[in-house]
Design a protein around this motif. Structure first.
Motif, PDB file in Angstrom:
ATOM      1  N   ASN A  90       8.151  12.110   8.268  1.00  0.00           N
ATOM      2  CA  ASN A  90       7.054  11.634   7.452  1.00  0.00           C
ATOM      3  C   ASN A  90       6.845  10.130   7.617  1.00  0.00           C
ATOM      4  OD1 ASN A  90       5.048  12.325   5.595  1.00  0.00           O
ATOM      5  ND2 ASN A  90       6.486  13.484   4.344  1.00  0.00           N
ATOM      6  N   SER A  91       5.731   9.658   7.092  1.00  0.00           N
ATOM      7  CA  SER A  91       5.444   8.219   7.084  1.00  0.00           C
ATOM      8  C   SER A  91       4.614   7.916   5.854  1.00  0.00           C
ATOM      9  CB  SER A  91       4.685   7.822   8.353  1.00  0.00           C
ATOM     10  OG  SER A  91       4.498   6.422   8.378  1.00  0.00           O
ATOM     11  N   ASN A  92       4.776   6.720   5.313  1.00  0.00           N
ATOM     12  CA  ASN A  92       4.016   6.327   4.135  1.00  0.00           C
ATOM     13  C   ASN A  92       3.782   4.825   4.199  1.00  0.00           C
ATOM     14  OD1 ASN A  92       3.527   5.534   1.198  1.00  0.00           O
ATOM     15  ND2 ASN A  92       3.665   7.763   1.017  1.00  0.00           N
ATOM     16  N   PRO A  93       2.579   4.368   3.815  1.00  0.00           N
ATOM     17  CA  PRO A  93       2.325   2.908   3.806  1.00  0.00           C
ATOM     18  C   PRO A  93       3.297   2.147   2.910  1.00  0.00           C
ATOM     19  CG  PRO A  93       0.286   4.140   3.400  1.00  0.00           C
ATOM     20  CD  PRO A  93       1.404   5.141   3.396  1.00  0.00           C
ATOM     21  N   ASN A  94       3.835   2.823   1.889  1.00  0.00           N
ATOM     22  CA  ASN A  94       4.810   2.204   0.997  1.00  0.00           C
ATOM     23  C   ASN A  94       6.205   2.432   1.580  1.00  0.00           C
ATOM     24  OD1 ASN A  94       6.622   1.518  -0.983  1.00  0.00           O
ATOM     25  ND2 ASN A  94       5.615   2.647  -2.623  1.00  0.00           N
ATOM     26  N   PRO A  95       6.873   1.373   2.060  1.00  0.00           N
ATOM     27  CA  PRO A  95       8.170   1.536   2.718  1.00  0.00           C
ATOM     28  C   PRO A  95       9.280   2.024   1.781  1.00  0.00           C
ATOM     29  CG  PRO A  95       7.671  -0.792   2.434  1.00  0.00           C
ATOM     30  CD  PRO A  95       6.452  -0.036   2.007  1.00  0.00           C
ATOM     31  N   ALA A  96       9.046   2.003   0.473  1.00  0.00           N
ATOM     32  CA  ALA A  96      10.061   2.462  -0.478  1.00  0.00           C
ATOM     33  C   ALA A  96      10.104   3.992  -0.567  1.00  0.00           C
ATOM     34  CB  ALA A  96       9.795   1.870  -1.861  1.00  0.00           C
TER      35      ALA A  96
END
Length: 191
Positions: A90-96
């Motif tokens: 997965n990937s998300n703009p929010n690195p947290a």
């Protein structure tokens, strides 16, 4: 007769349907290796027969995102597979944002129970956060397969802790998927 499992290593090596990137790593390289390890583990267990969507790192399917997904589904349906396991990160703009989740077409007895067993083993063996089993009827590989299908999101390539696991614990992710399948099928571990 052996249980036929189709392992779909998400995304192509480059070009159409390439995957997410983070910290200098690429989703398609991680999914290729986890799928390869899973196929090797299952090849040593005579109860299973395995087919990979990408038998080599260079294997590229389709000429667009749509045809890439279609080829994977057609291979599994025509074989025919008893179970379909698609491997992704997965990937998300929010690195947290971090953790593992498994997607199913809809909550049902078969795919949902399989997804839950795979997710529990991944979390237990790799220490990722349990984000739960999630329903997503829009995912082509879940919608068009003619057998119980799950899409496993191993972790977030955009999260610093997860990416270390995705790079260093690929065998553990693969073994967790294998044991999750065994647990679902109520088969003893022999490896």
């Amino acid at each position: 007769m052996a249980i036929q499992v189709f392992i779909d290593q998400g995304h192509n090596p480059s070009g159409v349907n390439a995957g997410a990137e983070g910290f200098g790593y690429r989703e398609q390289d991680i999914t290729y290796m986890v799928g390869r390890y899973l196929a090797d583990i299952m090849a040593d267990d005579s109860r299973f027969e395995v087919m990979l969507s990408r038998p080599t790192p260079e294997t590229s399917l389709g000429t667009s995102n749509a045809t890439s997904l279609m080829e994977r589904v057609n291979m599994a349906n025509e074989w025919p597979a008893d179970y379909f396991i698609s491997i992704h990160v997965n990937s998300n703009p929010n690195p947290a944002v971090n953790g593992s989740e498994v997607y199913v077409y809809e909550f049902d007895d078969v795919a949902s129970a399989l997804a839950e067993q795979i997710l529990l083993e991944i979390v237990r063996r790799t220490g990722t956060k349990n984000n739960g089993v999630r329903e997503n009827p829009s995912l082509y590989v879940l919608r068009r397969t003619q057998m119980p299908a799950v899409l496993v999101e191993l972790g977030y390539i955009s999260n610093e802790d997860d990416v270390q696991k995705l790079v260093n614990d690929q065998y553990q992710f693969a073994y967790a998927i294998y044991v999750g399948l065994l647990n679902y099928l109520e088969l003893p571990q022999i490896l």
